[in-house]
Design an enzyme around this catalytic site. Structure first.
Site, PDB file in Angstrom:
ATOM      1  N   ARG A  18       0.853  -1.171  -0.084  1.00 14.46           N
ATOM      2  CA  ARG A  18      -0.001  -0.146  -0.051  1.00 14.46           C
ATOM      3  C   ARG A  18       0.711   1.304   0.007  1.00 14.46           C
ATOM      4  O   ARG A  18       0.437   2.308  -0.113  1.00 14.46           O
ATOM      5  CB  ARG A  18      -1.107   0.085   1.256  1.00 14.46           C
ATOM      6  CG  ARG A  18      -2.024  -1.065   1.178  1.00 14.46           C
ATOM      7  CD  ARG A  18      -2.718  -1.623   2.394  1.00 14.46           C
ATOM      8  NE  ARG A  18      -2.056  -2.350   3.205  1.00 14.46           N
ATOM      9  CZ  ARG A  18      -2.489  -2.923   4.425  1.00 14.46           C
ATOM     10  NH1 ARG A  18      -3.451  -2.604   4.889  1.00 14.46           N
ATOM     11  NH2 ARG A  18      -1.698  -3.799   4.952  1.00 14.46           N
ATOM     12  N   LYS A  25       8.585  -1.078   3.096  1.00 13.89           N
ATOM     13  CA  LYS A  25       7.751  -0.398   4.043  1.00 13.89           C
ATOM     14  C   LYS A  25       8.536   0.240   5.445  1.00 13.89           C
ATOM     15  O   LYS A  25       8.501   1.309   5.644  1.00 13.89           O
ATOM     16  CB  LYS A  25       6.417  -0.745   4.262  1.00 13.89           C
ATOM     17  CG  LYS A  25       5.432  -0.015   5.389  1.00 13.89           C
ATOM     18  CD  LYS A  25       4.042  -0.548   5.606  1.00 13.89           C
ATOM     19  CE  LYS A  25       4.026  -1.977   6.216  1.00 13.89           C
ATOM     20  NZ  LYS A  25       2.615  -2.311   6.521  1.00 13.89           N
ATOM     21  N   GLN A  75      12.331 -15.094   5.767  1.00 19.49           N
ATOM     22  CA  GLN A  75      10.837 -15.644   5.595  1.00 19.49           C
ATOM     23  C   GLN A  75      10.605 -16.410   3.914  1.00 19.49           C
ATOM     24  O   GLN A  75      10.985 -15.418   3.204  1.00 19.49           O
ATOM     25  CB  GLN A  75       9.484 -14.665   5.905  1.00 19.49           C
ATOM     26  CG  GLN A  75       8.339 -15.352   5.581  1.00 19.49           C
ATOM     27  CD  GLN A  75       7.256 -14.232   5.921  1.00 19.49           C
ATOM     28  OE1 GLN A  75       7.413 -13.063   6.074  1.00 19.49           O
ATOM     29  NE2 GLN A  75       5.861 -14.775   5.686  1.00 19.49           N
ATOM     30  N   GLU A 158      -9.659 -11.073  10.956  1.00 21.27           N
ATOM     31  CA  GLU A 158      -9.370 -10.075   9.956  1.00 21.27           C
ATOM     32  C   GLU A 158     -10.529  -9.211   9.414  1.00 21.27           C
ATOM     33  O   GLU A 158     -11.409  -9.859   9.206  1.00 21.27           O
ATOM     34  CB  GLU A 158      -8.336 -10.564   8.905  1.00 21.27           C
ATOM     35  CG  GLU A 158      -6.975 -10.981   9.505  1.00 21.27           C
ATOM     36  CD  GLU A 158      -6.250  -9.698  10.355  1.00 21.27           C
ATOM     37  OE1 GLU A 158      -5.924  -8.873   9.403  1.00 21.27           O
ATOM     38  OE2 GLU A 158      -6.380  -9.981  11.364  1.00 21.27           O
ATOM     39  N   ASN A 234       0.479   1.864   7.033  1.00 26.38           N
ATOM     40  CA  ASN A 234       0.410   0.923   5.878  1.00 26.38           C
ATOM     41  C   ASN A 234       0.423   1.964   4.347  1.00 26.38           C
ATOM     42  O   ASN A 234       0.666   1.244   3.416  1.00 26.38           O
ATOM     43  CB  ASN A 234      -1.037   0.452   5.870  1.00 26.38           C
ATOM     44  CG  ASN A 234      -1.017  -0.703   6.964  1.00 26.38           C
ATOM     45  OD1 ASN A 234      -0.116  -1.561   7.201  1.00 26.38           O
ATOM     46  ND2 ASN A 234      -2.179  -0.544   7.782  1.00 26.38           N
ATOM     47  N   TYR A 425      42.138  20.509  -3.407  1.00 26.95           N
ATOM     48  CA  TYR A 425      41.826  19.492  -4.127  1.00 26.95           C
ATOM     49  C   TYR A 425      42.589  19.514  -5.710  1.00 26.95           C
ATOM     50  O   TYR A 425      42.263  20.312  -6.302  1.00 26.95           O
ATOM     51  CB  TYR A 425      40.546  19.104  -4.499  1.00 26.95           C
ATOM     52  CG  TYR A 425      39.907  17.724  -5.215  1.00 26.95           C
ATOM     53  CD1 TYR A 425      40.425  16.451  -4.572  1.00 26.95           C
ATOM     54  CD2 TYR A 425      39.040  17.662  -6.203  1.00 26.95           C
ATOM     55  CE1 TYR A 425      40.279  15.402  -5.209  1.00 26.95           C
ATOM     56  CE2 TYR A 425      38.787  16.294  -6.919  1.00 26.95           C
ATOM     57  CZ  TYR A 425      39.211  15.215  -6.247  1.00 26.95           C
ATOM     58  OH  TYR A 425      38.701  14.101  -6.697  1.00 26.95           O
ATOM     59  N   ARG A 478      50.696  39.380  -7.997  1.00 24.92           N
ATOM     60  CA  ARG A 478      49.881  39.829  -8.800  1.00 24.92           C
ATOM     61  C   ARG A 478      50.562  40.818 -10.055  1.00 24.92           C
ATOM     62  O   ARG A 478      51.265  41.210  -9.901  1.00 24.92           O
ATOM     63  CB  ARG A 478      48.523  40.385  -8.476  1.00 24.92           C
ATOM     64  CG  ARG A 478      49.045  41.737  -7.471  1.00 24.92           C
ATOM     65  CD  ARG A 478      47.688  42.352  -7.022  1.00 24.92           C
ATOM     66  NE  ARG A 478      48.147  43.639  -6.623  1.00 24.92           N
ATOM     67  CZ  ARG A 478      47.782  44.030  -5.183  1.00 24.92           C
ATOM     68  NH1 ARG A 478      46.937  43.250  -4.382  1.00 24.92           N
ATOM     69  NH2 ARG A 478      48.101  45.214  -4.840  1.00 24.92           N
TER      70      ARG A 478
HETATM   71  C1  UD1 Z   1      -2.063  -6.738  10.972  1.00 21.60           C
HETATM   72  C2  UD1 Z   1      -2.982  -7.866  11.630  1.00 21.60           C
HETATM   73  C3  UD1 Z   1      -4.121  -7.138  12.021  1.00 21.60           C
HETATM   74  C4  UD1 Z   1      -3.742  -5.993  12.836  1.00 21.60           C
HETATM   75  C5  UD1 Z   1      -2.849  -5.053  12.188  1.00 21.60           C
HETATM   76  C6  UD1 Z   1      -2.473  -3.830  13.210  1.00 21.60           C
HETATM   77  C7  UD1 Z   1      -2.496 -10.103  10.998  1.00 21.60           C
HETATM   78  C8  UD1 Z   1      -2.996 -10.953   9.921  1.00 21.60           C
HETATM   79  N1  UD1 Z   1      -3.178  -9.091  10.771  1.00 21.60           N
HETATM   80  O1  UD1 Z   1      -2.416  -6.322   9.821  1.00 21.60           O
HETATM   81  O2  UD1 Z   1      -4.915  -7.963  12.974  1.00 21.60           O
HETATM   82  O3  UD1 Z   1      -5.036  -5.335  13.047  1.00 21.60           O
HETATM   83  O4  UD1 Z   1      -1.792  -5.676  11.821  1.00 21.60           O
HETATM   84  O5  UD1 Z   1      -1.557  -3.002  12.516  1.00 21.60           O
HETATM   85  O6  UD1 Z   1      -1.483 -10.335  11.380  1.00 21.60           O
HETATM   86  N2  UD1 Z   1       4.811  -9.366   7.486  1.00 21.60           N
HETATM   87  C9  UD1 Z   1       6.024  -9.984   7.386  1.00 21.60           C
HETATM   88  N3  UD1 Z   1       5.586 -11.127   6.454  1.00 21.60           N
HETATM   89  C10 UD1 Z   1       4.479 -11.154   5.740  1.00 21.60           C
HETATM   90  C11 UD1 Z   1       3.566 -10.130   6.024  1.00 21.60           C
HETATM   91  C12 UD1 Z   1       3.698  -9.103   6.765  1.00 21.60           C
HETATM   92  O7  UD1 Z   1       7.136  -9.867   7.812  1.00 21.60           O
HETATM   93  O8  UD1 Z   1       4.410 -12.275   5.010  1.00 21.60           O
HETATM   94  C13 UD1 Z   1       5.109  -7.956   8.184  1.00 21.60           C
HETATM   95  C14 UD1 Z   1       4.987  -6.702   7.653  1.00 21.60           C
HETATM   96  O9  UD1 Z   1       6.531  -6.350   7.063  1.00 21.60           O
HETATM   97  C15 UD1 Z   1       4.676  -5.705   8.616  1.00 21.60           C
HETATM   98  C16 UD1 Z   1       3.813  -6.790   9.769  1.00 21.60           C
HETATM   99  O10 UD1 Z   1       4.218  -7.757   9.481  1.00 21.60           O
HETATM  100  O11 UD1 Z   1       5.699  -5.093   9.268  1.00 21.60           O
HETATM  101  C17 UD1 Z   1       2.429  -6.314   9.522  1.00 21.60           C
HETATM  102  O12 UD1 Z   1       2.049  -6.658   8.288  1.00 21.60           O
HETATM  103  P1  UD1 Z   1       0.835  -5.924   7.308  1.00 21.60           P
HETATM  104  O13 UD1 Z   1       0.453  -6.431   6.126  1.00 21.60           O
HETATM  105  O14 UD1 Z   1       0.850  -4.453   7.888  1.00 21.60           O
HETATM  106  O15 UD1 Z   1      -0.404  -6.231   8.456  1.00 21.60           O
HETATM  107  P2  UD1 Z   1      -1.895  -5.697   8.663  1.00 21.60           P
HETATM  108  O16 UD1 Z   1      -2.837  -5.690   7.315  1.00 21.60           O
HETATM  109  O17 UD1 Z   1      -1.609  -4.104   9.172  1.00 21.60           O
HETATM  110 MG    MG Z   2       0.027  -3.224   9.153  1.00 17.84          MG
END
Ligand code: UD1
Ligand code: MG
Length: 504
Positions: A18, A25, A75, A158, A234, A425, A478
């Site tokens: 996003r 991000k 990951q 969610e 986000n 320089y 000069r």
């Molecule tokens: C997540 C939560 C949601 C919560 C919100 C709060 C889940 C499924 N949802 O949603 O319940 O209300 O945060 O801000 O957990 N990340 C990874 N690997 C991935 C996906 C994400 O490391 O495969 C990391 C991202 O870099 C980020 C964090 O996890 O720093 C959160 O991911 P994001 O996609 O922002 O989750 P939200 O949709 O905000």
């Molecule tokens: Mg988030």
């Protein structure tokens, strides 16, 4: 027996779709410090001795920002926040320990709050404690489903999976959790039961809460009141709003401690900056990095100071740019980054030796550029269109107008005329210019380094100094002037005739 120190797992592998950026991000800065560096620092300050950072998207950039000293987990394969926690499993031994899971995109969580969460979790012996918050607009967040209004947490749904009644719940998941390490990663580990059976087709960490309830384990909720602390970033609008709110809090804090701001809405002060009483900041001033400004000093409108030490009572005019960093094309310097508390050692870019220092009673500006390791002694002056790089102006020395002094030392009370240039320089390496005390360097002189000017020396206007000047000597180099009487009108007629012939 005391429980061993907690572990933190920071989720920083997501792309951050996003944000619509090629940069990941979690590396976007908030008040000069990358989001994920803030999270790591908060975890450390809350007592987590091991901080595992889960990386994936732009993994190398995250490593470069946070440094090589942390354990990283990569990951792969299992997408989603649950997949990210699975990746961290082998990185540290979690047996008998609490695992704090932190999202890498929540920049302003405070260490005190994390410590309180850990204390509440360990006091209750819960399998998981979820930090929650109440929000006016829960759109996009996971909803916290409780067993009745005052009841325990049953599960997290969610936004995309929620039914209409769940969508109305205003208590949401912050994505900050404390887990019993054995429950999360142990023999019949919760993470082994995750499946991508949801609207996102991802492994959702939020499902683990439901598993604990199913196992008859207790799940605690820990409500955090300050929305700023739990706000996740986000998109760029959220980033900008959060940064503005935090900036305003920082500014208000300093005004309460005796700092004046002409227009606090436009003042930018990063959190590592320190200010004395009666400091006055003009509109649009930016104080970045490890800058300190002493009591009673004034920083004029539009000035930008990065990693500067400004003494008490210093007057900095408008539009002064002072920075220790130089940006060569393609370089990877991140001058506005301060990773406080991240590693024991300071980041290389902000060593004291590299800071610009401005002594008491010195005057700078307007329109002055002070770079890397420049020092102005007390009562020294650097005026308009003067650039200093790695240069010391000792007490009472002056460069009032239009000068470039690079790799130079200017002794006490010496005067640098307008248009003086140090030629430091040669296209390959930098050389020093050393100017003693009480030296006068006349206007438009060039000092070809390496060169030394002894105490009390006098350089006549327009001299190109290519050899050392002994103490108390006059250097003059000069072309001698010739006056041809009556010649100006003859010259003008000849030039006019030539111009007409060309046009003709
Ligand atoms: C997540 C939560 C949601 C919560 C919100 C709060 C889940 C499924 N949802 O949603 O319940 O209300 O945060 O801000 O957990 N990340 C990874 N690997 C991935 C996906 C994400 O490391 O495969 C990391 C991202 O870099 C980020 C964090 O996890 O720093 C959160 O991911 P994001 O996609 O922002 O989750 P939200 O949709 O905000
Ligand atoms: Mg988030």
């Amino acid at each position: 027996m005391n429980k061993p120190a907690p572990i933190a797992v920071v989720l920083a592998a997501g792309k951050g779709t996003r944000m619509k950026s090629c940069r990941t991000k979690v590396l976007f800065p908030v008040l000069g410090v990358p989001i994920v560096a803030r999270v790591v620092a908060a975890a450390r300050a809350a007592g987590c001795t091991d901080v595992v950072v889960v990386i994936g998207h732009e993994a190398q950039a995250v490593r470069d920002t946070l440094g090589p000293d942390l354990p990283y987990a990569v990951q792969t394969g299992m997408p989603g926040t649950g997949g990210a926690v699975v990746a961290a499993r082998g990185a540290v031994d979690a047996r008998g320990r609490t695992v704090l899971v932190l999202p890498g995109d929540v920049p302003l969580m405070r260490a005190q709050t994390l410590s309180a969460l850990l204390a509440a979790h360990e006091a209750q012996g819960a399998a998981v404690t979820v930090a929650t918050m109440k929000v006016q607009d829960p759109t996009g967040y996971g909803r916290v489903v409780r067993d009745g209004p005052e009841g325990g947490v049953l599960r997290i749904v969610e936004h995309r999976d929620a039914d209409p009644s769940e969508l109305r719940i205003d208590e949401v998941n912050t994505s900050i959790y404390a887990f019993d390490g054995d429950f999360l990663f142990g023999d019949s580990a919760a993470v082994d039961r995750l499946s991508p059976d949801n609207a996102q087709k991802e492994y959702l960490l939020t499902d683990v809460v439901g598993f604990a309830v199913a196992d008859g384990r207790s799940v605690a909720g820990f409500v955090i009141d300050d929305e700023l602390e739990t706000a996740g970033i986000n998109d760029r609008q959220q980033l900008s709003e959060l940064e503005r709110t935090q900036r305003s809090r920082v500014n208000t804090g300093w005004m309460r401690q005796g700092v004046s701001m002409d227009d606090s809405a436009t003042t930018w002060i990063e959190e590592a900056v320190t200010l004395g009483r009666d400091v006055v900041l003009g509109a649009g001033v930016e104080l970045r990095g490890a800058t300190s400004v002493g009591e009673g000093a004034t920083v004029g409108k539009g000035s930008v100071l990065v990693d500067c030490a400004v003494g008490a009572g210093v007057e900095i005019g408008p539009y002064v740019v002072a920075t220790r960093a130089s940006f060569e094309p393609g370089s990877q310097v991140r001058p506005f980054t301060v990773l406080n508390g991240l590693n024991e050692k300071k980041p290389a870019a902000s060593t004291d030796a590299d800071r610009v220092q401005i002594g008491a009673g010195a005057q700078v500006g307007p329109f002055t550029h002070l770079r890397q390791a420049s020092v102005l002694g007390s009562e020294a002056k650097a005026g308009n269109f003067v650039e200093l790089k790695k240069t010391e102006l000792h007490a009472g020395a002056k460069a009032n107008h239009l000068a470039y002094l690079g790799d130079a030392t200017v002794g006490p009370r010496s005067n640098i005329g307008a248009g003086v240039i140090t030629c430091n320089y040669d296209g390959f390496s930098k050389q020093r210019t050393t100017i003693g005390a009480d030296v006068f360097v006349g206007t438009d002189s060039h000092l070809i380094a390496p060169v030394r000017l002894g105490d009390g020396a006098y350089v006549a206007t327009g001299t190109t100094v290519s050899r050392d000047v002994p103490a108390d000597a006059l250097a003059i180099g000069r072309a001698r002037q010739e006056n041809k009487l009556g010649y100006a009108s003859r010259l003008k007629s000849a030039l006019q005739a030539k111009a007409q012939k060309i046009k003709g």
